[in-house]
Design a protein around this motif. Structure first.
Motif: not given
Length: 135
Positions: A20-42
């Protein structure tokens, strides 16, 4: 006793959807599905993360999300969920804090509590993290 551990993670996948985006050109909403790969302690080769994102301008914004990490923490096997809060400014560096969701630890990570930070600099593929926890 609190234990400190460090490492890095990389983005394996990022799928973002505009909502969604504010009609007056303001804030925009989004969602993201992300996959990460951790190394080190985790050590978590494939995490699952979902973000709610608010773009305040073309270069600034905030986000929050939950990430499920399954693997090991300093050699202890199990899984846990972290809640993340992030923001970025004109330089596009995402500054994020995260904390373990109480009661989410499984296996040898049952009872895990803790919090950490990371700063994701635009264009860098490895993002260092710092994590303080108790078990």
């Amino acid at each position: 006793m609190t234990t400190h551990t460090t490492g890095h993670f990389t983005y394996a996948d990022w799928k973002e959807t505009a909502l969604e985006e504010a009609q007056d050109g303001g804030a925009k909403l989004a969602q993201a599905a992300v996959t990460n790969a951790f190394s080190g302690g985790i050590e978590a080769p494939r995490t699952s993360c979902n973000y709610a994102i608010t773009y305040l301008s073309e270069k600034t914004g905030v986000c929050c999300g939950y990430e499920l990490l399954t693997g090991t923490l300093d050699g202890r096997a199990g899984s846990f969920v972290v809640l993340q809060h992030g923001s970025w400014g004109e330089d596009s560096t995402v500054h994020c804090t995260f904390e373990v969701v109480p009661g989410s630890g499984t296996g040898e990570l049952t009872g895990l509590t803790g919090s950490g930070t990371f700063a994701a600099v635009r264009g860098e593929t490895e993002i260092p993290y710092s994590f303080d926890y108790t078990l």
